[in-house]
Design an enzyme around this catalytic site. Structure first.
Site, short mmCIF file in Angstrom:
data_model
loop_
_atom_site.label_atom_id
_atom_site.label_comp_id
_atom_site.label_asym_id
_atom_site.label_seq_id
_atom_site.Cartn_x
_atom_site.Cartn_y
_atom_site.Cartn_z
CB CYS A 90 -0.88 -0.03 1.24
SG CYS A 90 -1.75 1.50 1.53
CB CYS A 124 -2.66 4.70 6.53
SG CYS A 124 -3.86 3.58 7.19
CB CYS A 171 -8.08 0.17 2.51
SG CYS A 171 -7.41 -0.80 3.85
CG ASP A 204 -13.22 -14.40 22.46
OD1 ASP A 204 -12.12 -13.80 22.52
OD2 ASP A 204 -13.90 -14.46 21.42
CB CYS A 215 -7.72 -10.14 21.25
SG CYS A 215 -8.52 -9.25 22.57
N1 SAH Z 1 -16.64 -14.39 21.20
C1 SAH Z 1 -17.34 -13.20 20.82
C2 SAH Z 1 -16.61 -11.90 20.99
C3 SAH Z 1 -15.71 -11.70 22.10
S1 SAH Z 1 -15.06 -10.07 22.14
C4 SAH Z 1 -17.74 -13.24 19.38
O1 SAH Z 1 -17.08 -13.85 18.56
O2 SAH Z 1 -18.69 -12.59 19.02
C5 SAH Z 1 -15.20 -9.73 23.85
C6 SAH Z 1 -16.63 -9.50 24.30
O3 SAH Z 1 -16.60 -9.31 25.71
C7 SAH Z 1 -17.27 -8.27 23.73
O4 SAH Z 1 -18.49 -8.64 23.14
C8 SAH Z 1 -17.50 -7.36 24.94
O5 SAH Z 1 -18.68 -6.62 24.86
C9 SAH Z 1 -17.58 -8.35 26.07
N2 SAH Z 1 -17.23 -7.88 27.42
C10 SAH Z 1 -16.34 -6.94 27.78
N3 SAH Z 1 -16.21 -6.87 29.12
C11 SAH Z 1 -17.04 -7.82 29.63
C12 SAH Z 1 -17.35 -8.27 30.95
N4 SAH Z 1 -16.77 -7.71 32.01
N5 SAH Z 1 -18.23 -9.28 31.10
C13 SAH Z 1 -18.82 -9.85 30.03
N6 SAH Z 1 -18.57 -9.47 28.76
C14 SAH Z 1 -17.69 -8.47 28.55
#
Ligand code: SAH
Length: 507
Positions: free
Chosen positions: A80, A86, A172, A435, A462
């Site tokens: 890019c 960017c 992009c 997650d 993540c």
């Molecule tokens: N596995 C899910 C996304 C996870 S991202 C999917 O694929 O759709 C992390 C998520 O945690 C987000 O949706 C966010 O809103 C939520 N989150 C953030 N803090 C939190 C908490 N204290 N308790 C419960 N959920 C929470």
């Protein structure tokens, strides 16, 4: 400050030549001169570079890459042309293979250094990072700010890293090809009809952002205009107030006609945001053409996506990462599973088919509504969702049910009614999946997970730094680290996702 400066032999604006011997957390190059560390953005490991110090501290400095004196074998031409300005991609100068190696090492090193696990042990359980075969055009969502360039022409683009000036972006390369087609139509329309872009400083003008989402399996496309609109509004939000009812954007009908020519255009809407804020989307949505949502398929399930829904932005890699999480969960059809931080229920629902019962917990009420709708649309009946903080919902559930179980002496499989039996299983599930966002899990949540003592914990992360911290707590709580698998969800950025399997030591 003064003291620090006098101790430091290096100063702002000083030019240095240095070999890049390491990669920093965000992918920046690291070089050392007599023990003094230089962090140089866009320098690639193996390069010899000339760099100018921007900010000098006692032991380290941030420097600007001025010239690559000797090219690293890992250096490649950024695809890019505006990659450096960017701010969206940090690693376009590094070969994809080297980038994957960097991410694999980043996860490994964090688990060793921050988690306090033995290096050889971690090496023995780490599986190779899941990379992309084709690491371009992977994002299913793009949000372009609309503004004017120096000549007063309307442009769509990105804010330059950490600034508020827009860099025009023609195309992009991590976004879909349709983005450019759509932006060209929108900008031509705005010029023709005299539609003003929003001006951050004065708060005047109409069009703030254009959001484009695409369902990668369905092909369906959604466009949402984020507008600073203060006029009359149509009835209820999001119920498909078709064009003609209210003209939110001058020449709206012509704009929709033009956009409807884009292949698989499915939904066009406006999101009203009149606040002076960095938050992109306004919560009030009106559909001006087509449907309210687009559909996409993930792990064989259909998901409805509205302009405000959370949905992973790299669907191909999401499929692989969640596939790994599902494999780690090793479900056989009868298990009870908790999915904490479940979002719109993607993991929860993709596990429901091979589990007895699944529970999802998520903090955002709209996401929970989406999760419930997604369950219904896919005919899934064994999923239950709770809205709230994982660190509150889980302990409350645990306390309440363990008291109930104590008072009537319920045990698993004691022939009680189905609901009681379900509750007992939910107290001590087979698998807990988490997650969490970047900050990782709350301690109270981890503590309760340990009390619930599932056979397996699947941690999808993540941020490998907070992952490492949480793995230490779970490991000290009696869980053994079994497998670690990084996954590249965001090629050309420094980010990396990871799936981890932990098993209760006594099982
Ligand atoms: N596995 C899910 C996304 C996870 S991202 C999917 O694929 O759709 C992390 C998520 O945690 C987000 O949706 C966010 O809103 C939520 N989150 C953030 N803090 C939190 C908490 N204290 N308790 C419960 N959920 C929470």
């Amino acid at each position: 400050m003064g003291k620090e400066k006098s101790l430091c032999q290096y100063q702002k604006d000083q030019m240095l030549t240095v070999e890049i011997t390491d990669i920093g957390n965000d992918g920046e190059g690291i070089g050392k001169i007599d023990g003094y560390t230089l962090f140089i953005k866009d320098a690639v490991i193996g390069d010899k570079v000339r760099a100018k110090i921007m900010k000098a501290k006692k032991n380290y400095a941030y420097a600007h890459l001025e010239e690559v004196v000797e090219k690293s074998s890992y250096r490649q031409e950024a695809k890019c042309p505006i990659a450096r300005q960017c701010g969206g991609c940090q690693l376009q100068n590094m070969t994809y293979e080297r980038q994957l190696q960097f991410k694999q090492n980043k996860v490994r090193n964090n688990i060793v250094r921050l988690g306090g696990f033995d290096g050889e042990f971690v090496d023995s359980i780490m599986e190779p990072i899941i990379g992309m075969d084709e690491p371009w055009r992977y994002r299913n969502k793009a949000q372009y700010p609309i503004g004017r360039n120096r000549d007063g022409k309307i442009v769509a683009g990105y804010y330059a890293g950490r600034t508020h000036s827009i860099i025009p972006v023609d195309d992009c390369l991590i976004g879909v090809a349709e983005n450019k087609e759509i932006l060209d139509i929108v900008i031509a329309h705005m010029e023709k009809f005299g539609v003003a872009p929003y001006d951050e400083v004065s708060g005047k003008g109409l069009v703030r952002h254009v959001l484009v989402r695409k369902g990668f399996t369905s092909g369906q496309i959604m466009v949402c205009f984020v507008i600073n609109y203060r006029g009359r509004k149509s009835g209820s939000a999001g119920v498909g107030g078709k064009s003609g009812l209210v003209e939110y954007i001058p020449g709206q009908q012509a704009l929709c006609d033009a956009l409807s020519g884009v292949t698989e255009m499915t939904s066009i809407s406006v999101s009203i945001n009149t606040e002076k804020t960095n938050v992109i989307m306004g919560l009030e949505i009106h559909t001006i053409w087509g449907k309210d949502t687009i559909t996409d398929t993930l792990k064989g399930l259909q998901f409805e996506i509205s302009p405000l829904s959370f949905y992973q932005v790299n669907p191909k890699q999401t499929d692989k990462l969640y596939g790994q999480a599902i494999e780690y969960a090793a479900l056989t059809g009868s298990e009870t599973v908790w999915d904490l931080y479940c979002g719109i229920g993607t993991i929860t629902l993709s596990m429901a088919g091979s589990a007895g019962k699944v529970y999802g917990v998520e903090i955002i009420p709209e996401a929970i509504e989406d999760a419930k709708n997604n369950a219904r649309n896919n005919g899934i009946k064994n999923a239950e969702f709770y809205c709230g903080k994982a660190e509150e919902v889980l302990p409350e559930f645990y306390e309440r049910l363990s008291k109930e179980a104590e008072s009537d002496g319920t045990t698993v499989g004691s022939g009680m009614s189905g609901e009681k039996d379900d509750n007992t299983k939910a107290l001590h599930p087979d698998v807990i999946v988490v997650d969490p966002p970047r900050k990782g899990c709350d301690e109270k949540c981890l503590e309760t997970m340990l009390k619930m003592s599932p056979s397996r914990i699947v941690y999808v992360s993540c941020d490998s730094a907070t992952l490492a911290r949480d793995l230490r707590i779970l490991s000290d709580g009696g869980y053994e680290l079994k497998k670690v698998r990084p996954c590249d969800m965001f090629p050309w950025s420094g980010h990396v996702e990871t799936a981890v399997l932990l098993q209760r030591s006594d099982t």
